[in-house]
Enzyme design. Structure first.
Site, mmCIF file in Angstrom:
data_model
loop_
_atom_site.group_PDB
_atom_site.id
_atom_site.type_symbol
_atom_site.label_atom_id
_atom_site.label_comp_id
_atom_site.label_asym_id
_atom_site.label_seq_id
_atom_site.Cartn_x
_atom_site.Cartn_y
_atom_site.Cartn_z
ATOM 1 N N ARG A 154 -27.619 36.869 6.006
ATOM 2 C CA ARG A 154 -26.748 35.792 5.518
ATOM 3 C C ARG A 154 -26.115 35.043 6.688
ATOM 4 O O ARG A 154 -25.815 35.642 7.733
ATOM 5 C CB ARG A 154 -25.638 36.424 4.663
ATOM 6 N N THR A 450 -33.001 26.921 -2.800
ATOM 7 C CA THR A 450 -33.397 28.305 -2.565
ATOM 8 C C THR A 450 -34.839 28.620 -3.001
ATOM 9 O O THR A 450 -35.476 27.852 -3.695
ATOM 10 C CB THR A 450 -32.379 29.250 -3.259
ATOM 11 N N GLY A 537 -31.612 29.252 -7.898
ATOM 12 C CA GLY A 537 -30.871 28.700 -9.036
ATOM 13 C C GLY A 537 -29.360 28.772 -8.919
ATOM 14 O O GLY A 537 -28.668 28.704 -9.941
#
Ligand code: GLU
Length: 630
Positions: A154, A450, A537
């Site tokens: 991340r 994404t 999403g």
């Protein structure tokens, strides 16, 4: 049994964080300022008025309308949406990336090798979604050692950033796109470091060889797809910065046409350097300097520095797993809210669906079974209230994950759900941690972009990886031929509430923003991977993935039909029904007291399931992904 599995396979189940957390049962009554109705919660509780939160319901990054073409239909026979194979399988968001992964697997490469090759290609052909300018979460199952690892790649906030990153001098939070575009939203990208770490441990092919396909495609050019063209056209402000405008628009300022051959020699050059030198160039060398300069010199300047890059580490975390029915369902724990929320939904449903066996073979999807839809959206509302309140970077915040997934707690939560009407108010459970007190609910406005890829190699190793530059086309800044993320807007723009209570997911220097990414792997009782799944999403990743797990695990739905079934979901704001669902379903839910709205849904569920000794790969019909196996 649980503990035994945990000891045997080194998996921390419901990771304990070693701090005292008190579950108060008054959690189960409504809490003012902590309820699902965020507009009133904001009015009561937030010091700083938030335009960011108001923007959440708007389609700020509109996706092309869903095209729900049946995966069983003749129209799809040539599109490679479904594949079977006894040896290996790759399912990714783009045919070029699937081919690159397949080629690696065919030559005997590992699932990690194939994921690297696919990611390098995705950064070129699906630049709006992911790339080396972004971050990722990856679950890796090592079949030989029977070991599950959760890689956290991340992005990280600059050390110089503080909780007022998205708060102006006037005390107002930034408008969403004012925050997204430019240098301020860019976190230190983690994809390359994470993949390099994983390759060092589990790679079989040479690192450099995994860049070949992407370099060739970037040099020779690829055909702009309908999806890429539509997104360049539909997403706001793609041309807001010069380099991306030059790259994705033609000489007349029009979005590149479908069929245009797009070359990216700068990206090819970047990949050549990474292939030879590894991640050092990215975190200590020229690329780090270029990214820092691009973000600092931008008119919406960010605070990244070279030392943020030098310090960046991808992290190996224990996977977050829970027993659901007879399965062990595993995913990515905090800073992602993916697994904790998905597992909470499934755990509540386990209490509500007392006899799933009775429905096996009869279940035909939520459209035909309104009660199963009702239970699903109600369980989701409860899980999202907890998620919005408690989940953030565990290196900064004590996240009560084990308490949130405790069987007794989930049973109590399930008792709030009635079979014939929706809950009028939904509150987060009340967990009091000794050092920080209670966090109040604070959503963050993630938007859809994404990519997810699922891969199995011939040795039985598995990758489930979700990768993102956050919203479509990220920060709009390009360096070295790739787009930089805007992942910092996944933090709450609002740092604290009127009573000065802190928001768990507020910005802090060096912190990772909360995510919804949900790469999952389901194991059977013999610890064999049965299902590998994930989706893009934004926040809807969670209900996209959770619905398929619900239908496949509880009711034995076929993976193909579950993926193509229309979505019915609620992430805590409103009940959304995918366009195309019959009015009778809308009416039935409305008659129960829900307030449904039709919305297009662009999940990108890319999944692999195992049937006897064969793998089945399925790519979501709503996007351009493909499956290929052997
Ligand atoms: N940035 C989001 C997250 O990390 C994902 C965005 C998306 O899927 O569109 O959860």
């Amino acid at each position: 049994m649980f503990t035994l599995l945990a000891k045997r396979y080194g998996v921390v189940l419901l990771s304990t964080l070693g701090f005292f957390t008190l579950l108060t049962l008054s959690a189960l009554s409504a809490l003012s300022g902590c309820t699902e109705n965020t507009s009133s919660a904001n009015a009561d509780a937030i010091v700083i008025s938030s335009s960011a939160n108001e923007s959440q319901d708007k389609d700020l990054a509109p996706e092309p309308e869903s095209k729900i073409v049946s995966l069983y239909s003749d129209q799809l026979t040539d599109t490679n949406k479904i594949a079977q194979g006894k040896k290996f399988m790759a399912v990714t968001a783009n045919p070029h990336a699937t081919e690159a992964a397949y080629a690696v697997l065919e030559k005997g490469g590992s699932a990690i090798d194939a994921a690297i090759a696919a990611q390098m290609v995705l950064g070129l052909v699906e630049p709006q979604s992911s790339g080396i300018g972004g971050g990722a979460f990856m679950l890796y199952w090592d079949a030989n050692e029977k070991k599950l690892i959760a890689y956290d790649g991340r992005e990280v906030a600059p050390m110089a950033a503080d909780e007022n990153l998205f708060v102006g001098q006037d005390g107002q939070t930034d408008k969403f796109f004012d925050a997204v575009i430019g240098g301020k939203s860019v976190g230190v990208p983690g994809v390359i470091k994470m993949l390099e770490d994983a390759h060092t441990e589990y790679g079989m092919a040479s690192w450099a060889s995994l860049f070949d396909d992407a370099i060739a495609l970037a040099t020779n050019g690829f055909t702009v797809s309908e999806r890429l063209h539509t997104l360049i056209k539909a997403v706001p402000k793609v041309d807001d910065r010069e380099r991306i405008a030059d790259y994705l628009f033609d000489d007349n300022g029009k979005p590149l046409a479908v069929g245009h051959i797009l070359k990216n020699t700068e990206y090819a050059q970047t990949l050549k350097v990474l292939a030879v030198n590894g991640s050092g160039t990215f975190y200590q060398g020229q690329l780090a300097q270029q990214i820092v300069a691009a973000t600092k010199e931008d008119k919406n300047a960010g605070e990244l520095s070279l030392s943020d890059f030098v310090q960046y580490q991808a992290v190996q975390r224990p996977a977050l797993c829970k027993k659901i029915l007879t399965y062990r369902v595993c995913g990515m724990g905090p800073p992602s809210s993916g697994a904790s929320t998905t597992l909470a939904i499934l755990g509540v449903l386990e209490n509500l669906i007392s006899n799933p066996e009775a429905q096996r073979g009869h279940y035909q999807g939520m459209e035909q079974d309104i009660l199963s839809a009702h239970y699903f959206v109600e369980a989701s509302r409860l899980a999202f209230a907890d998620r919005n309140t408690y989940i953030a970077d565990p290196d900064f915040i004590h996240v009560p994950v084990s308490q949130l997934l405790d069987d007794d707690y989930l049973q109590l939560r399930s008792q709030l759900i009635s079979s014939d009407q929706p809950m009028t108010e939904v509150a987060a459970g009340e967990f009091i941690t000794p050092d920080v007190g209670q966090y109040l609910m604070q959503p963050s406005p993630e938007l859809v972009s994404t990519t997810h890829l699922s891969i199995v190699d011939q040795y039985g190793n598995v990758v489930s990886m979700t990768s993102s530059i956050e919203t479509a086309f990220g920060s709009r800044l390009m360096v070295g031929g790739f787009i930089l993320n805007n992942q910092l807007t996944d933090f709450s723009f609002v740092p604290r509430h009127a009573d000065k209570t802190l928001v768990a997911n507020r910005v802090q220097g060096g912190k990772r923003p909360r995510s919804s990414m949900s790469p999952m792997i389901v194991f059977n009782q013999d610890d064999q991977p049965l299902l590998i799944i994930g989706s893009p999403g934004g926040k809807k990743i969670i209900p996209y993935v959770a619905r398929v797990l619900y239908e496949v695990l509880f009711f034995d739905s076929a993976l193909i039909s579950s993926i193509e079934q229309p979505h019915i979901l609620n992430t805590g704001r409103q009940l959304e029904i995918e366009k195309g669902v019959g009015k009778n379903v809308f009416d039935a839910l409305e008659a129960m007291g829900h307030k449904p709205v039709y919305k297009s849904q662009t999940s990108g569920l890319h999944a692999i399931s195992r049937h006897n000794n064969e793998w089945l790969g399925v790519a979501d019909p709503r996007r351009e992904g493909t499956a290929k196996g052997n």
